[in-house]
Design a protein around this motif. Structure first.
Motif, PDB file in Angstrom:
ATOM      1  N   ALA A 128      -9.422   2.141 -12.854  1.00 35.25           N
ATOM      2  CA  ALA A 128      -9.687   3.539 -13.203  1.00 35.25           C
ATOM      3  C   ALA A 128      -8.385   4.356 -13.181  1.00 35.25           C
ATOM      4  O   ALA A 128      -8.173   5.228 -14.027  1.00 35.25           O
ATOM      5  CB  ALA A 128     -10.706   4.129 -12.229  1.00 35.25           C
ATOM      6  N   GLY A 129      -7.501   4.027 -12.224  1.00 31.06           N
ATOM      7  CA  GLY A 129      -6.238   4.768 -12.112  1.00 31.06           C
ATOM      8  C   GLY A 129      -5.399   4.663 -13.372  1.00 31.06           C
ATOM      9  O   GLY A 129      -4.743   5.633 -13.778  1.00 31.06           O
ATOM     10  N   LEU A 130      -5.433   3.495 -13.982  1.00 33.05           N
ATOM     11  CA  LEU A 130      -4.637   3.285 -15.201  1.00 33.05           C
ATOM     12  C   LEU A 130      -5.162   4.160 -16.343  1.00 33.05           C
ATOM     13  O   LEU A 130      -4.398   4.763 -17.108  1.00 33.05           O
ATOM     14  CB  LEU A 130      -4.718   1.809 -15.583  1.00 33.05           C
ATOM     15  N   LEU A 131      -6.502   4.249 -16.434  1.00 33.69           N
ATOM     16  CA  LEU A 131      -7.125   5.082 -17.481  1.00 33.69           C
ATOM     17  C   LEU A 131      -6.744   6.556 -17.273  1.00 33.69           C
ATOM     18  O   LEU A 131      -6.400   7.266 -18.226  1.00 33.69           O
ATOM     19  CB  LEU A 131      -8.650   4.968 -17.409  1.00 33.69           C
TER      20      LEU A 131
ATOM     21  N   ASN B 264      -5.896   7.466  -9.335  1.00 35.69           N
ATOM     22  CA  ASN B 264      -7.296   7.424  -8.919  1.00 35.69           C
ATOM     23  C   ASN B 264      -7.516   8.130  -7.577  1.00 35.69           C
ATOM     24  O   ASN B 264      -8.588   8.089  -7.009  1.00 35.69           O
ATOM     25  CB  ASN B 264      -7.783   5.970  -8.851  1.00 35.69           C
ATOM     26  N   PHE B 265      -6.464   8.744  -7.050  1.00 40.03           N
ATOM     27  CA  PHE B 265      -6.593   9.514  -5.811  1.00 40.03           C
ATOM     28  C   PHE B 265      -6.538  11.000  -6.161  1.00 40.03           C
ATOM     29  O   PHE B 265      -5.669  11.419  -6.927  1.00 40.03           O
ATOM     30  CB  PHE B 265      -5.430   9.232  -4.849  1.00 40.03           C
ATOM     31  N   ILE B 266      -7.433  11.788  -5.561  1.00 37.40           N
ATOM     32  CA  ILE B 266      -7.298  13.245  -5.636  1.00 37.40           C
ATOM     33  C   ILE B 266      -6.850  13.685  -4.243  1.00 37.40           C
ATOM     34  O   ILE B 266      -7.458  13.291  -3.241  1.00 37.40           O
ATOM     35  CB  ILE B 266      -8.622  13.923  -6.027  1.00 37.40           C
ATOM     36  N   VAL B 267      -5.777  14.458  -4.201  1.00 37.54           N
ATOM     37  CA  VAL B 267      -5.226  14.805  -2.888  1.00 37.54           C
ATOM     38  C   VAL B 267      -5.454  16.277  -2.565  1.00 37.54           C
ATOM     39  O   VAL B 267      -5.555  17.127  -3.460  1.00 37.54           O
ATOM     40  CB  VAL B 267      -3.709  14.479  -2.808  1.00 37.54           C
TER      41      VAL B 267
ATOM     42  N   ARG C 173       0.834  -1.204   0.000  1.00 38.71           N
ATOM     43  CA  ARG C 173       0.000   0.000   0.000  1.00 38.71           C
ATOM     44  C   ARG C 173       0.876   1.265   0.000  1.00 38.71           C
ATOM     45  O   ARG C 173       0.615   2.216  -0.729  1.00 38.71           O
ATOM     46  CB  ARG C 173      -0.880  -0.031   1.257  1.00 38.71           C
ATOM     47  N   ARG C 174       1.921   1.251   0.829  1.00 35.69           N
ATOM     48  CA  ARG C 174       2.799   2.431   0.917  1.00 35.69           C
ATOM     49  C   ARG C 174       3.487   2.700  -0.411  1.00 35.69           C
ATOM     50  O   ARG C 174       3.700   3.835  -0.793  1.00 35.69           O
ATOM     51  CB  ARG C 174       3.870   2.210   1.991  1.00 35.69           C
ATOM     52  N   ARG C 175       3.826   1.609  -1.124  1.00 43.44           N
ATOM     53  CA  ARG C 175       4.522   1.750  -2.418  1.00 43.44           C
ATOM     54  C   ARG C 175       3.598   2.256  -3.506  1.00 43.44           C
ATOM     55  O   ARG C 175       3.987   3.013  -4.369  1.00 43.44           O
ATOM     56  CB  ARG C 175       5.046   0.374  -2.842  1.00 43.44           C
ATOM     57  N   THR C 176       2.344   1.780  -3.467  1.00 46.52           N
ATOM     58  CA  THR C 176       1.478   2.017  -4.624  1.00 46.52           C
ATOM     59  C   THR C 176       0.418   3.091  -4.404  1.00 46.52           C
ATOM     60  O   THR C 176      -0.141   3.601  -5.362  1.00 46.52           O
ATOM     61  CB  THR C 176       0.755   0.711  -5.008  1.00 46.52           C
ATOM     62  N   GLN C 177       0.093   3.381  -3.130  1.00 50.52           N
ATOM     63  CA  GLN C 177      -1.007   4.322  -2.896  1.00 50.52           C
ATOM     64  C   GLN C 177      -0.504   5.656  -2.370  1.00 50.52           C
ATOM     65  O   GLN C 177       0.644   5.789  -1.975  1.00 50.52           O
ATOM     66  CB  GLN C 177      -2.004   3.729  -1.908  1.00 50.52           C
ATOM     67  N   GLU C 178      -1.411   6.603  -2.359  1.00 52.67           N
ATOM     68  CA  GLU C 178      -1.067   7.945  -1.902  1.00 52.67           C
ATOM     69  C   GLU C 178      -1.295   8.048  -0.403  1.00 52.67           C
ATOM     70  O   GLU C 178      -2.433   7.953   0.051  1.00 52.67           O
ATOM     71  CB  GLU C 178      -1.961   8.953  -2.646  1.00 52.67           C
ATOM     72  N   ILE C 179      -0.231   8.146   0.373  1.00 52.95           N
ATOM     73  CA  ILE C 179      -0.426   8.278   1.816  1.00 52.95           C
ATOM     74  C   ILE C 179       0.215   9.557   2.366  1.00 52.95           C
ATOM     75  O   ILE C 179       0.102   9.861   3.539  1.00 52.95           O
ATOM     76  CB  ILE C 179       0.099   7.045   2.601  1.00 52.95           C
TER      77      ILE C 179
ATOM     78  N   VAL D  25     -11.241   7.630  -6.106  1.00 56.61           N
ATOM     79  CA  VAL D  25     -12.376   8.491  -6.442  1.00 56.61           C
ATOM     80  C   VAL D  25     -13.376   7.740  -7.316  1.00 56.61           C
ATOM     81  O   VAL D  25     -14.585   7.911  -7.199  1.00 56.61           O
ATOM     82  CB  VAL D  25     -11.877   9.764  -7.163  1.00 56.61           C
ATOM     83  N   PHE D  26     -12.856   6.870  -8.197  1.00 53.09           N
ATOM     84  CA  PHE D  26     -13.727   6.163  -9.141  1.00 53.09           C
ATOM     85  C   PHE D  26     -13.628   4.656  -8.950  1.00 53.09           C
ATOM     86  O   PHE D  26     -12.559   4.137  -8.585  1.00 53.09           O
ATOM     87  CB  PHE D  26     -13.337   6.503 -10.592  1.00 53.09           C
ATOM     88  N   ALA D  27     -14.730   3.976  -9.216  1.00 56.23           N
ATOM     89  CA  ALA D  27     -14.708   2.511  -9.196  1.00 56.23           C
ATOM     90  C   ALA D  27     -13.966   2.029 -10.439  1.00 56.23           C
ATOM     91  O   ALA D  27     -13.984   2.716 -11.480  1.00 56.23           O
ATOM     92  CB  ALA D  27     -16.140   1.996  -9.204  1.00 56.23           C
ATOM     93  N   ASN D  28     -13.343   0.890 -10.342  1.00 54.71           N
ATOM     94  CA  ASN D  28     -12.671   0.339 -11.520  1.00 54.71           C
ATOM     95  C   ASN D  28     -13.730  -0.164 -12.499  1.00 54.71           C
ATOM     96  O   ASN D  28     -14.613  -0.933 -12.104  1.00 54.71           O
ATOM     97  CB  ASN D  28     -11.757  -0.824 -11.111  1.00 54.71           C
ATOM     98  N   PRO D  29     -13.648   0.243 -13.784  1.00 56.72           N
ATOM     99  CA  PRO D  29     -14.641  -0.240 -14.751  1.00 56.72           C
ATOM    100  C   PRO D  29     -14.673  -1.768 -14.813  1.00 56.72           C
ATOM    101  O   PRO D  29     -15.720  -2.367 -14.999  1.00 56.72           O
ATOM    102  CB  PRO D  29     -14.158   0.351 -16.074  1.00 56.72           C
TER     103      PRO D  29
END
Ligand SMILES: Cc1cc2nc3c(=O)[nH]c(=O)nc-3n(C[C@H](O)[C@H](O)[C@H](O)COP(=O)(O)OP(=O)(O)OC[C@H]3O[C@@H](n4cnc5c(N)ncnc54)[C@H](O)[C@@H]3O)c2cc1C
Length: 299
Positions: free
Chosen positions: A234-237, A259-262, A210-216, A224-228
Motif C-alpha cells: 500500500a505504501g508504494l501506491l 503507509n504511515f500517518i504521523v 525497521r529504523r531505515r525503512t519505517q517511521e519511528i 494504515v492500510f493492508a497491502n493489496p
C-alpha cells in the motif's frame, strides 16, 4: 447505573479516573474513556459476567498501537489487562513458552533471547501486547505470529475459559477469526532452540532495517492500510500517487514510509481521518484500487 457498577467493581479491579486515550495509543490521539484494570483473571471473569448481565459494552485495549480513537472518546468501557495474571511468561518443555496476553512483545523477545529460543525476531520494534498481536496476527518480513502460536486461552462472553488449538482457529494476513467479545488471556508459542548470538544478530539486523525503512521519529499507529498483495505494498501506491508529506493540520503522510500517518504534535482524530479518506479516494481514482484499512477506528 455506572456509579453502582463502579462501586461494585472496585473489589474486582480499579478504574483510572479521567483516562484519555491519547495516553494509551501510540499515535497519541483519543479522548476520555472509562478505563478498567481487572486485578486478575478471576476478577476479569466476574467483571465480564457483570458487564454482560448489565448490558454494558466493553472493549479490550492492548498497547493501542493499531488504534485511532475519537477525540470525543467512546462510550464503551475499556478493559486493560495488566499485572501478574496477564503479563506472565514461562518456559515449558519442548521449546514451548506460555505467555500472558498483556505482556509486551519486546519483553517476550528479551526473554526468548535470554532462553536461546529463536523465531520471533521479525517482531522486533512492533509496539504491541501479545494479545493485540495475536488478535491482528501481526507480522513482518513475510512471517506472522500465528505461525508460532500452538494454542490460545480465550475468555468467552459466558465467563468460560476455553483453550483453542491454533490449528482449529482460522487466520490469515492480519486477521484472526474470533468473536468480538472473545478475550485472549494467554497463549502458548512454539519456538526453536537457537544460539543466543544468532538471535542477537537477527534482532540487530531487523531493528536496523525497521529504523531505515519505517517511521519511528513521530507518533503513529503503524501501517494504515493492508497491502493489496505481497507484491503491491500500500505504501508504494500512496508514494506513487505523490502523497508522501501530504498534510492536514498536524497530521501528515510520512515522508519515510507512505503507509504511515504521523502525528506531528497535536493532531486530532479529524485530521487523521481526513487523510485516511483522502488517500482512499486518491488511490481509487488513480489506480482503481480500493485500499483496506489495517488501522482500527474507535469512534
Ligand atoms: C511503529 C509501529 C510499527 C508497527 N509495525 C507493525 C508490523 O511490523 N507488523 C504488524 O503486524 N503491525 C505493526 N504495527 C501495528 C500494531 O503494532 C499491531 O497491529 C498490533 O498487533 C497491535 O497490538 P496492540 O497490543 O497495540 O493492540 P491494540 O492496538 O490495543 O488493539 C488492536 C485490536 O486487538 C484487540 N485486542 C487487544 N488485546 C486483546 C486481547 N487480549 N484479547 C482480544 N482482543 C484484543 C483490540 O480490542 C483491538 O481490536 C505497528 C505499529 C506501530 C505504531
Amino acid at each position: 447505573m455506572l456509579r453502582e457498577i463502579k462501586k461494585y467493581t472496585e473489589r474486582l479491579g480499579w478504574w483510572q479516573a479521567a483516562a484519555v486515550m491519547r495516553d494509551f495509543t501510540t499515535i497519541k490521539i483519543g479522548g476520555r474513556v472509562k478505563l478498567f484494570f481487572p486485578r486478575g483473571l478471576e476478577e476479569l471473569t466476574k467483571t465480564i459476567s457483570l458487564f454482560n448481565k448489565e448490558g454494558l459494552k466493553y472493549r479490550i485495549l492492548g498497547n493501542g498501537s493499531n488504534l485511532l480513537v475519537s477525540d470525543r472518546g467512546i462510550k464503551d468501557i475499556i478493559i486493560k489487562l495488566k499485572g501478574a495474571d496477564f503479563e506472565y511468561i514461562r518456559k515449558e518443555k519442548n521449546n514451548l513458552v506460555a505467555v500472558g496476553s498483556g505482556l509486551s512483545l519486546q519483553k517476550l523477545l528479551r526473554f526468548c533471547q535470554e532462553e536461546s529460543l529463536g523465531g520471533l525476531e521479525f517482531l522486533v520494534g512492533v509496539p504491541a501486547t501479545l494479545g493485540g498481536a495475536i488478535k491482528n496476527n501481526a507480522g513482518a518480513l513475510g512471517k506472522e505470529i500465528m505461525d508460532f502460536v500452538t494454542s490460545l486461552t480465550v475468555l468467552k462472553k459466558s465467563g468460560k475459559l476455553v483453550k483453542l488449538e491454533s490449528k482449529h482457529v482460522r487466520y490469515s494476513y492480519r486477521y484472526l477469526q474470533l468473536k468480538k467479545s472473545d478475550i485472549i488471556v494467554g497463549a502458548v508459542l512454539r519456538l526453536r532452540k537457537t544460539r543466543r548470538k544468532y538471535i542477537r544478530k537477527r534482532l540487530d539486523f531487523n531493528r536496523a532495517y525497521r529504523r531505515r525503512t519505517q517511521e519511528i521519529r513521530f507518533a503513529s499507529a503503524g501501517c494504515v492500510f493492508a497491502n493489496p498483495s505481497l507484491s503491491l505494498p500500500a505504501g508504494l501506491l500512496i508514494e506513487a500517487a505523490g502523497l508522501k508529506g501530504f498534510r492536514k493540520n498536524k497530521a501528515a503522510v510520512s515522508c519515510r514510509h507512505a503507509n504511515f500517518i504521523v502525528n506531528l504534535g497535536g493532531a486530532s482524530f479529524k485530521d487523521v481521518f481526513y487523510l485516511i479518506k483522502y488517500i482512499e479516494k486518491n488511490i481509487r481514482d488513480t489506480f482503481g484500487i480500493t485500499l483496506k484499512r489495517e488501522i482500527e477506528i474507535w469512534s
